[in-house]
Design a protein around this motif. Structure first.
Motif, PDB file in Angstrom:
ATOM      1  N   ASP A 130       0.767  -1.245   0.000  1.00 31.99           N
ATOM      2  CA  ASP A 130       0.000   0.000   0.000  1.00 31.99           C
ATOM      3  C   ASP A 130       0.801   1.300   0.000  1.00 31.99           C
ATOM      4  O   ASP A 130       0.443   2.230  -0.715  1.00 31.99           O
ATOM      5  CB  ASP A 130      -0.981   0.013   1.187  1.00 31.99           C
ATOM      6  CG  ASP A 130      -1.857   1.255   1.206  1.00 31.99           C
ATOM      7  OD1 ASP A 130      -2.560   1.508   0.206  1.00 31.99           O
ATOM      8  OD2 ASP A 130      -1.823   1.994   2.213  1.00 31.99           O
ATOM      9  N   VAL A 131       1.859   1.432   0.771  1.00 27.46           N
ATOM     10  CA  VAL A 131       2.383   2.759   1.094  1.00 27.46           C
ATOM     11  C   VAL A 131       3.566   3.206   0.236  1.00 27.46           C
ATOM     12  O   VAL A 131       4.134   4.276   0.479  1.00 27.46           O
ATOM     13  CB  VAL A 131       2.761   2.848   2.599  1.00 27.46           C
ATOM     14  CG1 VAL A 131       1.511   2.825   3.450  1.00 27.46           C
ATOM     15  CG2 VAL A 131       3.712   1.730   3.010  1.00 27.46           C
ATOM     16  N   HIS A 132       3.971   2.408  -0.759  1.00 26.38           N
ATOM     17  CA  HIS A 132       4.979   2.815  -1.737  1.00 26.38           C
ATOM     18  C   HIS A 132       6.354   3.078  -1.118  1.00 26.38           C
ATOM     19  O   HIS A 132       7.175   3.784  -1.726  1.00 26.38           O
ATOM     20  CB  HIS A 132       4.540   4.057  -2.521  1.00 26.38           C
ATOM     21  CG  HIS A 132       3.213   3.936  -3.183  1.00 26.38           C
ATOM     22  ND1 HIS A 132       2.630   4.961  -3.894  1.00 26.38           N
ATOM     23  CD2 HIS A 132       2.315   2.909  -3.243  1.00 26.38           C
ATOM     24  CE1 HIS A 132       1.455   4.581  -4.355  1.00 26.38           C
ATOM     25  NE2 HIS A 132       1.237   3.335  -3.966  1.00 26.38           N
ATOM     26  N   ARG A 133       6.587   2.547   0.054  1.00 25.81           N
ATOM     27  CA  ARG A 133       7.910   2.622   0.664  1.00 25.81           C
ATOM     28  C   ARG A 133       8.151   1.365   1.485  1.00 25.81           C
ATOM     29  O   ARG A 133       7.212   0.776   2.017  1.00 25.81           O
ATOM     30  CB  ARG A 133       8.039   3.855   1.590  1.00 25.81           C
ATOM     31  CG  ARG A 133       8.052   5.170   0.840  1.00 25.81           C
ATOM     32  CD  ARG A 133       8.604   6.315   1.689  1.00 25.81           C
ATOM     33  NE  ARG A 133       7.659   6.790   2.695  1.00 25.81           N
ATOM     34  CZ  ARG A 133       7.898   7.807   3.528  1.00 25.81           C
ATOM     35  NH1 ARG A 133       9.071   8.433   3.492  1.00 25.81           N
ATOM     36  NH2 ARG A 133       7.001   8.201   4.397  1.00 25.81           N
ATOM     37  N   HIS A 134       9.405   0.950   1.535  1.00 27.30           N
ATOM     38  CA  HIS A 134       9.785  -0.129   2.443  1.00 27.30           C
ATOM     39  C   HIS A 134       9.742   0.369   3.888  1.00 27.30           C
ATOM     40  O   HIS A 134      10.214   1.479   4.196  1.00 27.30           O
ATOM     41  CB  HIS A 134      11.239  -0.571   2.175  1.00 27.30           C
ATOM     42  CG  HIS A 134      11.416  -1.474   0.999  1.00 27.30           C
ATOM     43  ND1 HIS A 134      10.542  -2.471   0.649  1.00 27.30           N
ATOM     44  CD2 HIS A 134      12.446  -1.553   0.100  1.00 27.30           C
ATOM     45  CE1 HIS A 134      11.010  -3.126  -0.408  1.00 27.30           C
ATOM     46  NE2 HIS A 134      12.150  -2.579  -0.767  1.00 27.30           N
ATOM     47  N   TRP A 135       9.190  -0.468   4.765  1.00 35.38           N
ATOM     48  CA  TRP A 135       9.241  -0.205   6.193  1.00 35.38           C
ATOM     49  C   TRP A 135       9.501  -1.532   6.921  1.00 35.38           C
ATOM     50  O   TRP A 135       9.153  -2.606   6.422  1.00 35.38           O
ATOM     51  CB  TRP A 135       7.928   0.361   6.726  1.00 35.38           C
ATOM     52  CG  TRP A 135       7.484   1.675   6.178  1.00 35.38           C
ATOM     53  CD1 TRP A 135       6.896   1.909   4.971  1.00 35.38           C
ATOM     54  CD2 TRP A 135       7.562   2.950   6.822  1.00 35.38           C
ATOM     55  NE1 TRP A 135       6.600   3.244   4.822  1.00 35.38           N
ATOM     56  CE2 TRP A 135       6.994   3.901   5.949  1.00 35.38           C
ATOM     57  CE3 TRP A 135       8.037   3.372   8.070  1.00 35.38           C
ATOM     58  CZ2 TRP A 135       6.896   5.258   6.264  1.00 35.38           C
ATOM     59  CZ3 TRP A 135       7.937   4.722   8.394  1.00 35.38           C
ATOM     60  CH2 TRP A 135       7.385   5.651   7.503  1.00 35.38           C
ATOM     61  N   ALA A 136      10.069  -1.447   8.097  1.00 39.34           N
ATOM     62  CA  ALA A 136      10.194  -2.599   8.995  1.00 39.34           C
ATOM     63  C   ALA A 136       9.874  -2.118  10.401  1.00 39.34           C
ATOM     64  O   ALA A 136      10.363  -1.064  10.835  1.00 39.34           O
ATOM     65  CB  ALA A 136      11.602  -3.192   8.945  1.00 39.34           C
ATOM     66  N   ALA A 137       9.044  -2.875  11.103  1.00 41.21           N
ATOM     67  CA  ALA A 137       8.583  -2.423  12.423  1.00 41.21           C
ATOM     68  C   ALA A 137       8.377  -3.601  13.357  1.00 41.21           C
ATOM     69  O   ALA A 137       7.997  -4.702  12.922  1.00 41.21           O
ATOM     70  CB  ALA A 137       7.282  -1.639  12.293  1.00 41.21           C
ATOM     71  N   SER A 153       6.085   0.001  -9.011  1.00 36.46           N
ATOM     72  CA  SER A 153       6.318   1.185  -9.834  1.00 36.46           C
ATOM     73  C   SER A 153       5.660   2.447  -9.295  1.00 36.46           C
ATOM     74  O   SER A 153       6.118   3.552  -9.603  1.00 36.46           O
ATOM     75  CB  SER A 153       5.802   0.940 -11.264  1.00 36.46           C
ATOM     76  OG  SER A 153       4.413   0.664 -11.246  1.00 36.46           O
ATOM     77  N   SER A 154       4.591   2.324  -8.530  1.00 38.21           N
ATOM     78  CA  SER A 154       3.859   3.501  -8.059  1.00 38.21           C
ATOM     79  C   SER A 154       4.779   4.376  -7.229  1.00 38.21           C
ATOM     80  O   SER A 154       5.383   3.916  -6.251  1.00 38.21           O
ATOM     81  CB  SER A 154       2.644   3.071  -7.235  1.00 38.21           C
ATOM     82  OG  SER A 154       1.826   2.186  -7.968  1.00 38.21           O
ATOM     83  N   THR A 155       4.876   5.630  -7.590  1.00 40.92           N
ATOM     84  CA  THR A 155       5.898   6.479  -7.007  1.00 40.92           C
ATOM     85  C   THR A 155       5.505   7.000  -5.628  1.00 40.92           C
ATOM     86  O   THR A 155       4.321   7.140  -5.309  1.00 40.92           O
ATOM     87  CB  THR A 155       6.208   7.660  -7.938  1.00 40.92           C
ATOM     88  OG1 THR A 155       7.283   8.433  -7.379  1.00 40.92           O
ATOM     89  CG2 THR A 155       4.999   8.549  -8.115  1.00 40.92           C
ATOM     90  N   SER A 156       6.504   7.265  -4.829  1.00 46.99           N
ATOM     91  CA  SER A 156       6.322   8.004  -3.578  1.00 46.99           C
ATOM     92  C   SER A 156       7.137   9.288  -3.628  1.00 46.99           C
ATOM     93  O   SER A 156       7.575   9.801  -2.608  1.00 46.99           O
ATOM     94  CB  SER A 156       6.753   7.150  -2.379  1.00 46.99           C
ATOM     95  OG  SER A 156       8.111   6.744  -2.494  1.00 46.99           O
TER      96      SER A 156
END
Length: 517
Positions: free
Chosen positions: A409-416, A440-443
């Motif tokens: 969903d958020v167009h960025r890698h995260w780790a939590a 491909s969807s840009t952030s």
């Protein structure tokens, strides 16, 4: 046609004019191999490749869709209004010298000329190769695999997951990386298509949509899926391994929910129909009007379970603003009561070392100012704290030892890390969340978290804004997550694009919490 930059390739216009798309060269040789066609009644209908999915120990779904002109605005893919018999073969070798099952199925316009085959009686935990034939044409081949037997010991599992692939906003190099990684499984966590053209600046768009209208009808949804599936890297990833897929919002319309707004009943019906036609999912997911059964569970021996959630179809409407009184209402739900019970009941049984919760929107809290009296993000689990609290408490009470939430969903890698009380920074870690960036969807324009933001959210361990995917390798002792990034999603030439690991994190079995690898 929307304005695009100098690197624009009008794949849609060229293909529509020619009535066909050339066979992708990025597929391996065994997948590209075809027999010569006799004079057929239709042109080569296998322009969208092949796919497989939903693997069980004795079965897997085999998929294709007949579409000699997949970009046609009428959604018929260039197929006449007639039924066609499609032969299928399943073999244990890539040359199809050992065919173990075959058969013939019929397809027509009523199903968008899609084909879903569910062979049974297969051997658990092994690779198979499959292909289709109709009217003298032979499809490319795909490789799939069945799940290991439920009670079998599995040394390791490698899977990749990603989401969000707006056609205009980048090339699908991430899928090339996934195919090259040769995973056992691929998970796609939503936004396979987008219902409307990109609103990004021209320099952030690399190719145009063949049909620029917003998808509001079955014909337009079919055409949009058809264009996406002409991408050679996407076809290669589908042909490399079985997929587990769920939708998010853009397969219907942005931020839709269980009410009639912002997607009406008819639009849901037609979007669900197109989703089923274009995905390698089981007949249990054939839509019933404006309903589709999408949440489901898969086991990979004694090593892993995948719980795939639907956080769109059954959710309460999003809060109209960042009202904590609404977002923290304990009765609000993002899953619906039936799906929640289905998930909580599963926590009582723990047949596998790892439990993976494959779903769409950010699960962990993301608090901008550190003030408990303010709330953020009405569309994610932050907007449905009652649901998040009940589900987290459910796996804690059941003693689920190794819970990992997988998110798109958020167009960025995260780790939590996951906690029950995110405002108590010393509270116990009870699981982890791995969030994939987009294909491909840009952030573009999104600022990285500030030092103060990270101090307010110490459970957040990592954030990266490039395009890519996540590669996970699980054993009975640990899980390793590699956050893979594409050097330039706006560059078409794969020779000029690197796919590298930006960061890796490890979770030790029995010890919740992410550690840098």
């Amino acid at each position: 046609m929307a304005q695009v930059n100098r690197r624009l390739v009008l794949l849609g216009g060229v293909a529509a004019a020619a009535g066909a798309v050339t066979l992708p060269t990025s597929l391996p040789a065994w997948a590209r191999s075809r027999t010569a066609a006799s004079a057929p009644a239709i042109r080569d209908p296998f322009q969208l490749g092949v796919a497989s999915g939903d693997p069980l120990p004795d079965s897997v779904v085999l998929w294709t869709r007949l579409a000699p002109a997949p970009l046609n605005e009428d959604g018929f893919g260039g197929m006449p209004d007639a039924a066609y018999d499609v032969e299928w073969e399943l073999a244990t070798d890539e040359n199809f010298g050992s065919v173990v099952q075959n058969g013939t199925v019929s397809t027509s316009r009523a199903m968008g000329h899609s084909v879903h085959v569910e062979p049974e009686g297969l051997e658990a935990g092994r690779d198979y190769f499959y292909r289709f034939r109709t009217e003298g044409h032979l499809s490319p081949a795909g490789r799939t695999r069945t799940a290991p037997a439920a009670d079998s010991a599995v040394d390791s599992l490698t899977y990749c997951f990603t989401s969000c692939q707006h056609w205009e906003e980048g090339w699908y190099h991430a899928h090339r990386g996934i195919a090259d990684d040769d995973p056992d499984l691929v998970l796609f966590l939503g936004d396979y298509i987008y219902e409307k053209p990109s609103g990004r600046e021209p320099e952030l768009k690399v190719r145009g949509l063949a049909v620029t209208d917003e998808t509001t009808t079955l014909a337009l949804y079919r055409a949009r899926y058809g264009q996406h599936k002409t991408d050679s890297d996407l076809q290669a990833a589908h042909a490399a391994a079985p997929w587990l897929v769920v939708f998010d919002d853009h397969e219907v319309v942005n931020n839709w929910n269980s009410t009639s707004s912002p997607a009406g009943t008819q639009r849901k019906e037609e979007a669900f129909q197109a989703f089923y036609e274009n995905m390698p999912i089981r007949s249990s997911a054939v839509p019933d009007g404006a309903k589709i059964q999408l949440y489901r569970r898969f086991q990979w021996g004694q090593l892993a379970r995948f719980h795939l959630l639907d956080t769109r179809q059954h959710r309460d409407a999003q809060a109209e603003d960042d009202s904590c009184s609404v977002m923290r209402d304990p009765d609000r739900t993002i899953t619906g009561s039936e799906q929640e019970k289905w998930l909580l009941d599963a926590f009582a049984t723990q047949p596998s070392t790892w439990d993976f919760l494959g779903q769409q929107v950010f699960f962990a809290q993301r608090d901008g100012d550190g003030d408990k009296d303010t709330c953020d993000d009405t569309d994610a689990w932050d907007g449905y704290e009652g649901s998040r609290d009940r589900i987290t408490q459910g796996w804690v009470d059941a003693g689920v030892p190794n819970m990992v939430v997988l998110t798109g969903d958020v167009h960025r890698h995260w780790a939590a890390d996951l906690r029950q009380d995110y405002f108590d920074h010393d509270s116990a870690v009870v699981g982890s969340e791995l969030v994939t960036t987009s294909v491909s969807s840009t952030s573009a324009g999104a600022e990285p978290p500030s030092e103060q933001w990270l101090a307010n959210n110490p459970h957040i361990k990592y954030c990266q804004g490039e395009r890519g995917y996540v590669r996970v390798t699980a054993t009975s002792g640990e899980l390793k997550a590699d956050f893979r990034v594409v050097s330039d999603a706006l560059e078409q030439d794969p020779a000029k694009v690197e796919i590298t690991t930006d960061a890796s994190y490890v979770v030790e079995a029995g010890t919740p919490g992410l550690k840098p690898a």
